[in-house]
Write a protein that holds these residues in place. Structure first.
Motif, PDB file in Angstrom:
ATOM      1  N   ARG A  12       0.830  -1.198   0.000  1.00 42.15           N
ATOM      2  CA  ARG A  12       0.000   0.000   0.000  1.00 42.15           C
ATOM      3  C   ARG A  12       0.866   1.250   0.000  1.00 42.15           C
ATOM      4  NH1 ARG A  12      -5.206   0.460   3.936  1.00 42.15           N
ATOM      5  NH2 ARG A  12      -5.487  -1.592   3.017  1.00 42.15           N
ATOM      6  N   GLN A  15       1.900   1.937  -3.448  1.00 49.23           N
ATOM      7  CA  GLN A  15       0.776   2.482  -4.201  1.00 49.23           C
ATOM      8  C   GLN A  15       0.581   3.963  -3.912  1.00 49.23           C
ATOM      9  OE1 GLN A  15      -1.842  -0.673  -2.593  1.00 49.23           O
ATOM     10  NE2 GLN A  15      -2.595  -0.922  -4.653  1.00 49.23           N
ATOM     11  N   TYR A 133     -12.107  -4.117   2.355  1.00 52.74           N
ATOM     12  CA  TYR A 133     -11.204  -3.495   1.391  1.00 52.74           C
ATOM     13  C   TYR A 133     -11.550  -3.956  -0.029  1.00 52.74           C
ATOM     14  CZ  TYR A 133      -6.903  -1.971  -0.880  1.00 52.74           C
ATOM     15  OH  TYR A 133      -6.001  -1.360  -1.728  1.00 52.74           O
ATOM     16  N   TYR A 137     -12.834  -1.588  -3.128  1.00 47.69           N
ATOM     17  CA  TYR A 137     -12.102  -1.487  -4.394  1.00 47.69           C
ATOM     18  C   TYR A 137     -12.995  -1.913  -5.558  1.00 47.69           C
ATOM     19  CZ  TYR A 137      -8.303  -1.461  -7.717  1.00 47.69           C
ATOM     20  OH  TYR A 137      -7.502  -1.168  -8.799  1.00 47.69           O
ATOM     21  N   CYS A 138     -13.854  -2.908  -5.343  1.00 52.26           N
ATOM     22  CA  CYS A 138     -14.804  -3.315  -6.379  1.00 52.26           C
ATOM     23  C   CYS A 138     -15.714  -2.153  -6.752  1.00 52.26           C
ATOM     24  CB  CYS A 138     -15.632  -4.504  -5.898  1.00 52.26           C
ATOM     25  SG  CYS A 138     -14.760  -6.080  -5.904  1.00 52.26           S
ATOM     26  N   THR A 161      -2.287  -5.869  -0.572  1.00 47.40           N
ATOM     27  CA  THR A 161      -3.255  -5.010  -1.258  1.00 47.40           C
ATOM     28  C   THR A 161      -2.963  -4.876  -2.753  1.00 47.40           C
ATOM     29  OG1 THR A 161      -1.948  -3.083  -0.558  1.00 47.40           O
ATOM     30  CG2 THR A 161      -3.853  -3.670   0.789  1.00 47.40           C
ATOM     31  N   GLU A 165      -5.659  -5.877  -5.686  1.00 47.64           N
ATOM     32  CA  GLU A 165      -6.092  -4.954  -6.732  1.00 47.64           C
ATOM     33  C   GLU A 165      -5.779  -5.489  -8.126  1.00 47.64           C
ATOM     34  OE1 GLU A 165      -4.807  -0.976  -6.036  1.00 47.64           O
ATOM     35  OE2 GLU A 165      -5.670  -0.884  -4.013  1.00 47.64           O
ATOM     36  N   ASN A 166      -4.620  -6.124  -8.277  1.00 47.27           N
ATOM     37  CA  ASN A 166      -4.265  -6.700  -9.575  1.00 47.27           C
ATOM     38  C   ASN A 166      -5.259  -7.791  -9.982  1.00 47.27           C
ATOM     39  OD1 ASN A 166      -2.054  -5.055  -9.934  1.00 47.27           O
ATOM     40  ND2 ASN A 166      -0.590  -6.517  -9.097  1.00 47.27           N
ATOM     41  N   ASP A 169      -8.614  -6.133 -10.829  1.00 46.37           N
ATOM     42  CA  ASP A 169      -8.507  -5.448 -12.131  1.00 46.37           C
ATOM     43  C   ASP A 169      -8.629  -6.457 -13.273  1.00 46.37           C
ATOM     44  OD1 ASP A 169      -8.233  -2.951 -10.988  1.00 46.37           O
ATOM     45  OD2 ASP A 169      -6.037  -2.988 -11.008  1.00 46.37           O
TER      46      ASP A 169
END
Length: 323
Positions: A12, A15, A133, A137-138, A161, A165-166, A169
């Motif tokens: 994070r 990021q 989380y 993110y969704c 994290t 996210e990857n 995505d």
């Protein structure tokens, strides 16, 4: 301008730093390790800025001088002198902890130079807040997941994290609404995360849970010899981390010495603290005997042999392995 990133989630933090670089259009970046480099190097980087240069970002890692136990011996007064509102030089202080030593006047004064919006949390996820989380993110990327798909994804993704996210995505590229079969088909299997869970069961002497994770591996198509090799690799890595913990302590320093990802080191440090070095060596020896028995053909039923090994090891750790 001063910015503080606090918390132990390295992914994070990366990021957030990337987002800051994009926000302030930073091309010139310098990193300083406060544990290893003297204050003079940091001050030189801060002072070496011209109004005609591009925006410069100085990232200061391992800022223990802001926390309770200072192992850097930095003179915070010198940093206060260089605090201003200019965006020409952006100083990013990175702290592993989210607790600052506000009892120390110099630290309190330096913290007061940071705008409240520039205190940016990088706190690691746990099993309790991971699903929240993922949901957030969704929503951010416009991805909907069926309830069973969300449960499946949450139970099999790590606490990293960036990895989360990857994976999300990747699912979003496939479709805007994801069903269970989509996750099962598209999600990358994370054997290392399952190995962490096996090691946790090993730490707790929970033979039944250990074997349950082993059987889950088998359902995913992994062979016993491969599972044994992966477990042995993690135990060997844990032994190395356990030794380095007594010498260095810092996960970033250990990660640098072992050429490993800080997230993996962080997870392993939590597990290694529950073992002694001799105990880890004994486990490695038993895994080696099991591996030899499998490869030489002395073991006919590999699943039964591995499960018996687990009971022998976890129920009575002092018992000599039979393989």
């Amino acid at each position: 301008m001063n910015i503080i990133l606090y918390g132990s989630d390295v992914s994070r933090r990366k990021q957030k730093i990337s987002a800051l670089k994009k926000k302030y259009q930073v091309m010139n970046t310098v990193e300083i390790n406060a544990q290893e480099q003297p204050l003079e190097e940091l001050l030189w980087e801060i002072d070496n800025v011209s109004i005609f240069d591009d925006v410069k970002m100085v990232i200061v890692n391992q800022c223990s001088f802001l926390m309770g136990k200072d192992t850097t011996h930095y003179d915070v007064k010198e940093l206060i002198k260089r605090s201003d509102d200019s965006e020409q030089c952006i100083i990013v202080y990175c702290c592993d902890s989210n607790k600052f030593n506000k009892k120390k006047n110099d630290v309190k004064e330096l913290l007061s130079t940071v705008d409240k919006n520039n205190f940016i949390p990088c706190i690691g996820l746990d099993d309790k807040n991971k699903k929240m989380y993922i949901r957030e993110y969704c929503q951010k990327i416009g991805l909907e997941m069926d309830y069973d798909a969300l449960d499946y994804f949450t139970s099999r993704v790590s606490l990293d994290t960036l990895r989360i996210e990857n994976e999300l995505d990747k699912l979003r590229i496939y479709a805007s609404r994801i069903h269970l079969e989509d996750v099962q088909a598209l999600m990358s299997v994370e054997p290392l995360q399952n190995i962490f869970k096996m090691v946790d069961a090993l730490k707790d002497r929970n033979a039944l849970l250990f074997i349950a994770y082993y059987r889950n591996f088998r359902k995913l198509g992994s062979e016993p010899v491969a599972i044994n090799a992966l477990l042995a690799s993690q135990m060997r890595f844990m032994f190395q981390v356990r030794v380095y913990m007594d010498v260095y302590g810092s996960k970033d320093v250990i990660a640098e010495h072992l050429k490993a990802h800080p997230y993996r080191v962080q997870m392993t440090m939590k597990q290694a603290s529950k073992f002694g070095a001799e105990e880890l060596l004994d486990i490695l020896a038993q895994l080696s005997r099991l591996d030899q028995g499998i490869k030489t053909g002395k073991i006919a039923d590999m699943d039964q042999a591995f499960e018996q090994f687990a009971f022998d090891l976890l129920i009575d750790n002092k018992k000599e392995g039979q393989y």
